[in-house]
Every structure is written in C-alpha cells, then in structure tokens.
Design an enzyme around this catalytic site. Structure first.
Site, mmCIF file in Angstrom:
data_model
loop_
_atom_site.group_PDB
_atom_site.id
_atom_site.type_symbol
_atom_site.label_atom_id
_atom_site.label_comp_id
_atom_site.label_asym_id
_atom_site.label_seq_id
_atom_site.Cartn_x
_atom_site.Cartn_y
_atom_site.Cartn_z
ATOM 1 N N ASN A 62 -1.140 2.639 2.466
ATOM 2 C CA ASN A 62 -1.713 3.321 3.629
ATOM 3 C C ASN A 62 -2.152 2.316 4.684
ATOM 4 O O ASN A 62 -2.673 1.245 4.370
ATOM 5 C CB ASN A 62 -2.843 4.274 3.235
ATOM 6 C CG ASN A 62 -3.919 3.660 2.381
ATOM 7 O OD1 ASN A 62 -3.656 2.766 1.597
ATOM 8 N ND2 ASN A 62 -5.134 4.145 2.537
ATOM 9 N N GLU A 64 -4.333 2.288 8.107
ATOM 10 C CA GLU A 64 -5.271 3.072 8.912
ATOM 11 C C GLU A 64 -5.424 2.484 10.312
ATOM 12 O O GLU A 64 -4.896 1.415 10.620
ATOM 13 C CB GLU A 64 -6.622 3.151 8.174
ATOM 14 C CG GLU A 64 -6.473 3.858 6.832
ATOM 15 C CD GLU A 64 -7.782 4.016 6.066
ATOM 16 O OE1 GLU A 64 -8.807 3.409 6.477
ATOM 17 O OE2 GLU A 64 -7.767 4.743 5.062
ATOM 18 N N CYS A 73 -0.129 7.484 5.548
ATOM 19 C CA CYS A 73 -0.275 7.399 4.084
ATOM 20 C C CYS A 73 0.766 6.459 3.484
ATOM 21 O O CYS A 73 1.830 6.214 4.065
ATOM 22 C CB CYS A 73 -0.072 8.779 3.461
ATOM 23 S SG CYS A 73 -1.315 9.997 3.873
ATOM 24 N N GLU A 75 2.754 7.003 0.948
ATOM 25 C CA GLU A 75 4.018 7.637 0.566
ATOM 26 C C GLU A 75 4.983 7.691 1.745
ATOM 27 O O GLU A 75 6.177 7.402 1.603
ATOM 28 C CB GLU A 75 3.768 9.062 0.060
ATOM 29 C CG GLU A 75 2.911 9.136 -1.193
ATOM 30 C CD GLU A 75 1.411 9.215 -0.919
ATOM 31 O OE1 GLU A 75 0.950 8.630 0.085
ATOM 32 O OE2 GLU A 75 0.714 9.862 -1.701
ATOM 33 N N CYS A 115 2.695 14.444 3.448
ATOM 34 C CA CYS A 115 3.642 13.583 2.718
ATOM 35 C C CYS A 115 4.595 14.433 1.880
ATOM 36 O O CYS A 115 5.791 14.130 1.798
ATOM 37 C CB CYS A 115 2.893 12.596 1.830
ATOM 38 S SG CYS A 115 2.106 11.268 2.762
HETATM 39 N N1 THU Z 1 -3.820 8.501 1.514
HETATM 40 C C1 THU Z 1 -2.593 8.058 1.127
HETATM 41 O O1 THU Z 1 -2.140 6.982 1.540
HETATM 42 N N2 THU Z 1 -1.897 8.809 0.252
HETATM 43 C C2 THU Z 1 -2.364 9.933 -0.340
HETATM 44 O O2 THU Z 1 -1.697 10.481 -1.180
HETATM 45 C C3 THU Z 1 -3.646 10.494 0.066
HETATM 46 C C4 THU Z 1 -4.392 9.746 1.096
HETATM 47 C C5 THU Z 1 -4.602 7.645 2.411
HETATM 48 C C6 THU Z 1 -4.789 8.158 3.807
HETATM 49 C C7 THU Z 1 -6.048 7.428 4.205
HETATM 50 O O3 THU Z 1 -5.711 6.128 4.656
HETATM 51 C C8 THU Z 1 -6.817 7.294 2.921
HETATM 52 O O4 THU Z 1 -5.887 7.481 1.878
HETATM 53 C C9 THU Z 1 -7.960 8.262 2.775
HETATM 54 O O5 THU Z 1 -7.554 9.554 2.987
#
Ligand code: THU
Length: 157
Positions: A62, A64, A73, A75, A115
């Site tokens: 992920n 941000e 995310c 995925e 995702c």
């Molecule tokens: N996040 C993911 O990367 N994958 C997931 O399956 C759920 C959430 C990330 C998004 C964000 O950067 C952090 O987790 C908190 O939501």
C-alpha cells in the site's frame, strides 16, 4: 418472493507451513512486501504477491498520500504493476496478501471492495480463476479458489 441463500466455499490452512511449496513461497513474498509499504497515516502495512502463469511473481504494497484518497492498496498496486509491466502475460494464478500492524506484528489482510472489483475484472478477462490467499491473525491462511467468490452479484460490462 423467493428467499435465497448464498454460500461460499473456502479453505483454511492452519499455518503457512500447511501450504504447497509454491503458495508458501508466494505468502513469504507478500509478507516481505509489507516492508515496502508507505503507510505513514494508517500505520497498517500491507503486502501482496501475485503469481503469473509463467511462475514469475510481482509484488505490491500500500502506498498512502497526505491527500488520503490518492493512495492505493497493496493488491491493486500489485496487479496494476503486473498488468502495466507484463501486458502480454495478463494471466494470474494466485495472489497472497499479508498485513503488518503499527507494532510490527503480522496480521490479517483481506482485499477491500475496490480491490475485489479490480481483481475480478482481470480474472474475468483471463477466463480462469485467480486464487486468493489471505494471512489471518495468528498465522493461519484463508484460501478462496476464485476472486468471484468474494464478489457475488458483481458489476461487470
Ligand atoms: N489496505 C490495503 O493495502 N489492502 C487491503 O486489503 C486493505 C487496506 C491499505 C489501504 C490503507 O493504506 C491501509 O491499508 C489502511 O486502510
């Protein structure tokens, strides 16, 4: 009016060691990929490892941003990177996902709705299932044999 019930089948492996060698390797890649997450806002580090039909692996994590919705995310980072870099190999066999919390401990990560929608489209395009392996709290692994199982009554065009 007819009341109907939907059930999904999934497997739960008691630990990473119960997986096949290739799936274990994929999950270890997902766990390692948590280190590359850029998650200063949530503190939740997610790693994803996608195995292509030729056996190669593309990882994502992920990413941000201070403008929160601009992040992505793990995925989608993984599958968009794979699709962008290997357009001739848009053929995906399995995706492993792992989370690491702010304390640095491994934890559960399951794909969010956006995702699931994105993954589903690649699965539909390739015409065969994309298996999904999610690390669970305590080290077990949940396996669904197709992303479609996580996305009933989905939107598609
Ligand atoms: N996040 C993911 O990367 N994958 C997931 O399956 C759920 C959430 C990330 C998004 C964000 O950067 C952090 O987790 C908190 O939501």
């Amino acid at each position: 009016m007819a009341e109907k019930t939907l059930t999904i089948k999934y497997k739960e492996h008691s630990s990473i060691d119960s997986l096949s060698e290739t799936d274990k390797e994929l999950m270890l890649r997902a766990i390692a990929a948590t280190d590359g997450a850029y998650a200063p806002y949530s503190g939740f580090h997610v790693g994803a490892a996608l195995r292509l039909a030729d056996g190669s692996v593309v990882v994502g994590n992920n990413q941000e941003n201070a403008a929160y919705p601009s992040g992505l995310c793990a995925e989608r980072t993984a599958i968009f990177a794979a699709s962008a870099q290997r357009p001739a190999m848009r053929d995906y066999e399995a995706l492993a996902i792992a989370g690491r919390n702010a304390a640095g401990e491994l934890c559960e990560a399951s794909p969010c709705g956006a995702c699931r929608q994105a993954l589903l489209e690649y699965e539909q395009q390739q015409g065969h299932p994309l298996r999904v392996l999610c690390l669970l709290q305590g080290g077990a692994v949940r396996e669904v044999s197709s992303i479609a199982d996580l996305m009933p009554f989905c939107f598609s065009m």
